[in-house]
Design an enzyme around this catalytic site. Structure first.
Site, short mmCIF file in Angstrom:
data_model
loop_
_atom_site.label_atom_id
_atom_site.label_comp_id
_atom_site.label_asym_id
_atom_site.label_seq_id
_atom_site.Cartn_x
_atom_site.Cartn_y
_atom_site.Cartn_z
N LEU A 127 17.03 35.96 15.09
CA LEU A 127 17.43 37.34 15.41
C LEU A 127 18.45 37.89 14.42
O LEU A 127 19.42 37.22 14.08
CB LEU A 127 18.05 37.35 16.83
CG LEU A 127 18.67 38.67 17.28
CD1 LEU A 127 17.58 39.70 17.58
CD2 LEU A 127 19.56 38.47 18.51
N ASP A 185 27.18 51.37 27.43
CA ASP A 185 28.10 52.33 28.04
C ASP A 185 28.48 51.89 29.45
O ASP A 185 27.69 51.24 30.14
CB ASP A 185 27.42 53.71 28.08
CG ASP A 185 28.42 54.83 28.35
OD1 ASP A 185 29.64 54.58 28.24
OD2 ASP A 185 27.97 55.94 28.67
N ARG A 216 19.99 52.69 27.01
CA ARG A 216 21.36 53.17 27.27
C ARG A 216 21.74 52.79 28.69
O ARG A 216 20.99 53.09 29.63
CB ARG A 216 21.48 54.67 27.07
CG ARG A 216 22.91 55.15 27.34
CD ARG A 216 23.25 56.52 26.85
NE ARG A 216 24.68 56.71 26.97
CZ ARG A 216 25.43 57.51 26.26
NH1 ARG A 216 24.88 58.25 25.32
NH2 ARG A 216 26.73 57.60 26.45
N HIS A 272 35.84 46.10 28.70
CA HIS A 272 35.34 45.78 27.36
C HIS A 272 35.17 44.26 27.21
O HIS A 272 34.23 43.79 26.58
CB HIS A 272 36.29 46.30 26.28
CG HIS A 272 36.40 47.81 26.28
ND1 HIS A 272 35.31 48.63 26.39
CD2 HIS A 272 37.48 48.64 26.18
CE1 HIS A 272 35.70 49.90 26.36
NE2 HIS A 272 37.01 49.93 26.24
N ARG A 329 34.15 52.58 33.38
CA ARG A 329 33.86 52.81 34.80
C ARG A 329 33.80 51.50 35.58
O ARG A 329 34.27 51.42 36.71
CB ARG A 329 32.53 53.57 34.94
CG ARG A 329 32.72 55.07 34.92
CD ARG A 329 31.44 55.79 34.60
NE ARG A 329 31.10 55.68 33.19
CZ ARG A 329 29.99 56.12 32.65
NH1 ARG A 329 29.07 56.67 33.43
NH2 ARG A 329 29.77 56.01 31.37
N TRP A 330 33.26 50.49 34.95
CA TRP A 330 33.18 49.18 35.60
C TRP A 330 34.59 48.70 35.94
O TRP A 330 34.84 48.21 37.04
CB TRP A 330 32.49 48.19 34.65
CG TRP A 330 32.28 46.81 35.22
CD1 TRP A 330 31.17 46.36 35.87
CD2 TRP A 330 33.20 45.71 35.17
NE1 TRP A 330 31.34 45.04 36.24
CE2 TRP A 330 32.58 44.61 35.82
CE3 TRP A 330 34.48 45.54 34.64
CZ2 TRP A 330 33.20 43.37 35.96
CZ3 TRP A 330 35.09 44.31 34.77
CH2 TRP A 330 34.46 43.24 35.43
C1 FPP Z 1 31.48 52.12 26.17
O1 FPP Z 1 32.13 52.02 27.39
C2 FPP Z 1 31.73 50.98 25.32
C3 FPP Z 1 32.44 51.00 24.16
C4 FPP Z 1 33.08 52.19 23.61
C5 FPP Z 1 32.65 49.82 23.35
C6 FPP Z 1 31.62 48.76 23.45
C7 FPP Z 1 32.29 47.47 23.28
C8 FPP Z 1 31.94 46.32 23.88
C9 FPP Z 1 30.76 46.16 24.70
C10 FPP Z 1 32.76 45.10 23.78
C11 FPP Z 1 32.93 44.56 22.42
C12 FPP Z 1 31.72 44.48 21.63
C13 FPP Z 1 31.43 43.44 20.85
C14 FPP Z 1 30.26 43.47 19.97
C15 FPP Z 1 32.28 42.25 20.86
P1 FPP Z 1 33.14 53.15 27.80
O2 FPP Z 1 34.51 52.64 27.53
O3 FPP Z 1 32.80 54.42 27.11
O4 FPP Z 1 32.87 53.26 29.33
P2 FPP Z 1 33.02 54.57 30.24
O5 FPP Z 1 32.04 55.57 29.74
O6 FPP Z 1 32.68 54.04 31.60
O7 FPP Z 1 34.45 55.01 30.14
#
Ligand code: FPP
Length: 242
Positions: A133, A22, A190, A39, A26-27
């Site tokens: 893994l 998560d 998390r 992402h 925000r990043w």
């Molecule tokens: C949460 O951050 C993350 C996601 C909804 C998607 C996770 C995806 C990735 C890490 C990249 C792609 C993954 C792979 C396996 C290639 P958020 O967008 O909810 O962040 P926020 O809460 O700060 O808005």
């Protein structure tokens, strides 16, 4: 950049680690960048953490890459995530083969775009003989949906006469979940500080140790991962006993 400690001090290694990745949005926001950039950086973290698992001998890593609820995000973001996933799989499959990683996926995979499904199946197939893994991507995944699908599959088995109703217990039910081939997670991490499960592996994390870090997923590095594992090693797991 500081060198990562070799983690030689880690003696207690969880067999299965599950992660709610998560904080990508925000990043990106903190840097005035589009969410999709978060992402993209998040996908880099996936590579680092997978490597860290290999370093210490974690057997299973499950990543919450796309939830059932994530379909509600703006189409542009959903499309970007699907493209990123497909690219990631295409690019990383040769590396996964080299690193002896076996790719698997859980969730309602038929919801994914066709090209994504095809790439996913190619990557799974091409890493299926690996013995290191097991990397499990949770895609279009929801814990409640999984339990419902499990209940339907259980009913079907009973109706077809493959299973007697009186035989149903927690072990039997577990065999009707998407995760039937894997042990339950020992450690759930998390990132980004939220204290929620967000519909992730509801059944399977019953006895998992939770580790929440304020770090945003794109900033999470190998040392952060090792720290979570060290903390796991310091806790005593009693599974309801004394
Ligand atoms: C949460 O951050 C993350 C996601 C909804 C998607 C996770 C995806 C990735 C890490 C990249 C792609 C993954 C792979 C396996 C290639 P958020 O967008 O909810 O962040 P926020 O809460 O700060 O808005």
């Amino acid at each position: 950049m500081a060198a990562t400690a070799p983690a030689k001090d880690i003696k207690i290694v969880p067999r299965h680690v599950a992660i709610i990745m998560d904080g990508n949005g925000r990043w990106a926001k903190e840097r005035g960048l589009p969410r999709t950039e978060g992402h993209r950086q998040g996908a880099e973290t996936v590579r680092r953490v997978t490597e860290a698992c290999g370093d210490i001998g974690v057997e299973y890593l499950t990543l919450y890459a796309f939830s059932s609820e994530n379909w509600k995000r703006p189409k542009r973001e959903v499309d970007a995530l699907m493209r990123l996933l497909e690219q990631f799989l295409r690019k990383k499959t040769p590396e996964m083969r080299e690193q002896n990683i076996r790719l698997q996926a859980i969730g309602r995979l038929h919801d994914l775009p066709k090209t994504c499904q095809e790439q996913l199946h190619r990557s799974i197939e091409s890493t299926s003989q690996n013995s290191g893994l097991t990397l499990i991507l949770a895609l279009s995944y929801g814990g409640r949906e999984e339990i419902l699908d499990g209940v339907k599959s259980l009913i079907e088995s009973i109706e077809r006469g493959h299973l007697d109703k009186g035989m149903v217990d927690t072990d039997v039910f577990s065999k009707h979940l998407y995760t039937r081939y894997y042990p339950d997670p020992d450690l759930l991490i998390r990132t980004s500080g939220e204290l929620r499960l967000s519909n992730f592996l509801l059944w399977q994390v019953s006895y998992a140790e939770f580790y929440i870090t304020p770090k945003l997923w794109p900033d999470f590095d190998k040392e952060d991962f090792f720290e979570a594992v060290r903390e796991y090693g310091r806790r005593q797991r009693r599974f309801g006993g004394v």
